[in-house]
Enzyme design. Structure first.
Site, PDB file in Angstrom:
ATOM      1  N   GLU A 230       0.235   8.356   1.675  1.00 26.48           N
ATOM      2  CA  GLU A 230      -0.052   8.730   3.062  1.00 26.48           C
ATOM      3  C   GLU A 230       0.904   9.856   3.427  1.00 26.48           C
ATOM      4  O   GLU A 230       2.118   9.659   3.509  1.00 26.48           O
ATOM      5  CB  GLU A 230       0.129   7.565   4.028  1.00 26.48           C
ATOM      6  N   CYS A 264       3.240   9.881  12.160  1.00 28.44           N
ATOM      7  CA  CYS A 264       2.256  10.460  11.242  1.00 28.44           C
ATOM      8  C   CYS A 264       0.888  10.559  11.902  1.00 28.44           C
ATOM      9  O   CYS A 264       0.121  11.484  11.612  1.00 28.44           O
ATOM     10  CB  CYS A 264       2.175   9.653   9.950  1.00 28.44           C
TER      11      CYS A 264
END
Length: 460
Positions: A230, A264
């Protein structure tokens, strides 16, 4: 001389914590212990593994009074927000709740002659490389399901949040998780690369930068080690004509600025239909002007420093480049802005996709806002990105949101909310955001491998 890792506090630039790194031989010993312990751990009843993991989670929660100021010192999040235990517990609890069904064998068929099914079996040793921005929640995304599924876990945390893995391992071990089943390590980049390249791990989960993910792929090349990556985002919000404007402003701006923009899945660019654009900007600017930038240990502070002056410098450069190219910055420099880690949050208009602030990940308290004519223009702009983690849509029309969502290149589509990780859904992305998926049933699939059984019965 022994090499050490140092956590430099963004509060005042002092060394908050320091730990020696393992040598390659010491790291090999950690891996060997994890591998030797794995079969015994996997042989324990699933219910026992679940109980131990949940007890470990509760033990972390019992440390919260120490954890909250520690996080403020390490990465700058204001103490008023109380840490991460709510999300930490929510994610682990959900994965525990669905474990029995998610890990159950898939029955293919049985008759008088054959019995056929597919089991989910653990990979073996799982290496978790966790980031500093949400250090507890990002780590538990993998740690909890990996342990529940029967893997052993080795956790390496970012230097900026050096003490988090140490706390987690101590908490889990205190409730009976064997020391060799869940280990925390302090490693430098070279040793990490060498271990992955040597095939030391059966699965690696990394959360961090695109460059870090590329380094992981290079290290694992040819080893056939499974990777979950990720790697961040440039997440858009889109406000349509019938949106609840006040809710959209409050949620999208919070999603852009909370944790000093170091999320994020934070909102980094916003597209607003032309009739609502001016009102949206006016309300957004008023909201951000009300923030209190300052020392995160002060309960009145709503916006702390960025985790490092280096990160803040990148955001400043993006803002300055945009303004030089014609954008308008709406937030005057705050008195607490020190030109280093303490950074004035910023709203920009007059931005275009030619500017790095609208294309490159900012990971800081800045958001560009653009007017759009219609869905087609908004979709084109949302997709004009190297990233694809989440997108936040704002409309009362669910069917319209689904139609727009189907055309967005993203891992998650939010409607009338943003910046939230639902553990029942797969946390995933596309393009430079990475590959794989965490949490949900799919998270268990990624932390196990299928093993097929084709059993012919002896009938006489």
């Amino acid at each position: 001389m022994t090499k050490t890792l140092k956590c430099i506090s963004p509060i005042d630039g002092s060394v908050f914590a320091e730990r020696p790194v393992l040598s390659r031989a010491e790291a090999d010993g950690v891996v060997a212990k994890a591998r030797a312990a794995q079969a015994g751990w996997a042989a324990r009843p699933l219910a026992e593994r679940i109980r131990l993991v949940l007890d470990g989670v509760a033990a972390v929660g019992a440390m919260n009074d120490e954890v909250v100021p520690e996080l403020a010192h390490m990465m700058g999040r204001p103490v008023r927000y109380g840490g991460e235990f709510r999300g930490f517990n929510e994610r682990a609890s959900h994965m525990a709740e669905i474990a029995e069904d998610a890990l159950a064998p898939i029955a293919v068929g049985e008759d008088a002659t054959f019995k056929r099914y597919i089991k989910r079996v653990p990979h073996g040793v799982v290496f978790v490389v966790a980031p500093w921005n949400y250090p507890y929640m990002t780590a538990i995304n993998t740690v909890a399901p990996a342990l529940i599924a029967g893997n052993t876990v080795i956790l390496k945390h970012a230097t900026q949040t050096l003490l988090v893995g140490e706390r987690m391992a101590r908490a889990f071990q205190s409730v009976g998780v064997p020391e060799d089943v869940f280990q925390n390590v302090f490693l430098d980049h070279d040793t990490t690369t060498d271990l992955i390249g040597a095939g030391a791990f059966d699965f690696v989960n990394f959360t961090g930068s695109v460059g870090g993910g590329q380094a992981m792929e290079r290290a694992a090349a040819g080893t056939f080690t499974g990777l979950g990556l990720e790697l961040g985002g440039k997440d858009p919000g889109y406000v349509m004509e019938d949106a609840d404007l006040d809710a959209a402003v409050e949620t999208l701006i919070d999603a852009a600025m909370f944790n000093t923009g170091q999320c994020c899945c934070g909102i980094e660019r916003i597209y607003v239909v032309e009739p609502l654009f001016d009102a949206f900007v006016e309300k957004a600017v008023a909201l951000v002007k009300g923030y209190k930038l300052g020392n995160p240990l002060d309960p009145e502070t709503t916006l702390g420093p960025m985790a490092s002056p280096r990160f803040a410098a990148e955001v400043r450069a993006q803002i300055a480049g945009a303004v030089q190219a014609g954008a308008t910055a709406h937030i005057p420099t705050m008195a607490e802005d020190d030109g280093a880690a303490y950074l004035t949050p910023q709203i920009l208009t007059g931005v275009t996709h030619d500017m790095s602030v609208m294309r490159d990940e900012s990971f800081g308290p800045v958001v560009g806002i653009m007017p759009v004519k219609d869905d087609a223009e908004a979709i084109a702009l949302m997709n004009d990105s190297d990233y694809g983690l989440t997108a936040s849509l704002w409309t009362a029309d669910v069917a319209r949101a689904e139609r727009v969502g189907d055309r967005i290149e993203t891992g998650t589509v939010f409607l009338n909310r943003a910046d939230y990780l639902d553990p029942g859904l797969c946390w995933t992305g596309c393009k430079n955001t990475g590959r794989g998926g965490g949490l949900s049933v799919i998270g268990y699939h990624n932390l196990t491998r299928p093993k097929s059984y084709h059993l012919k019965k002896v009938t006489g």
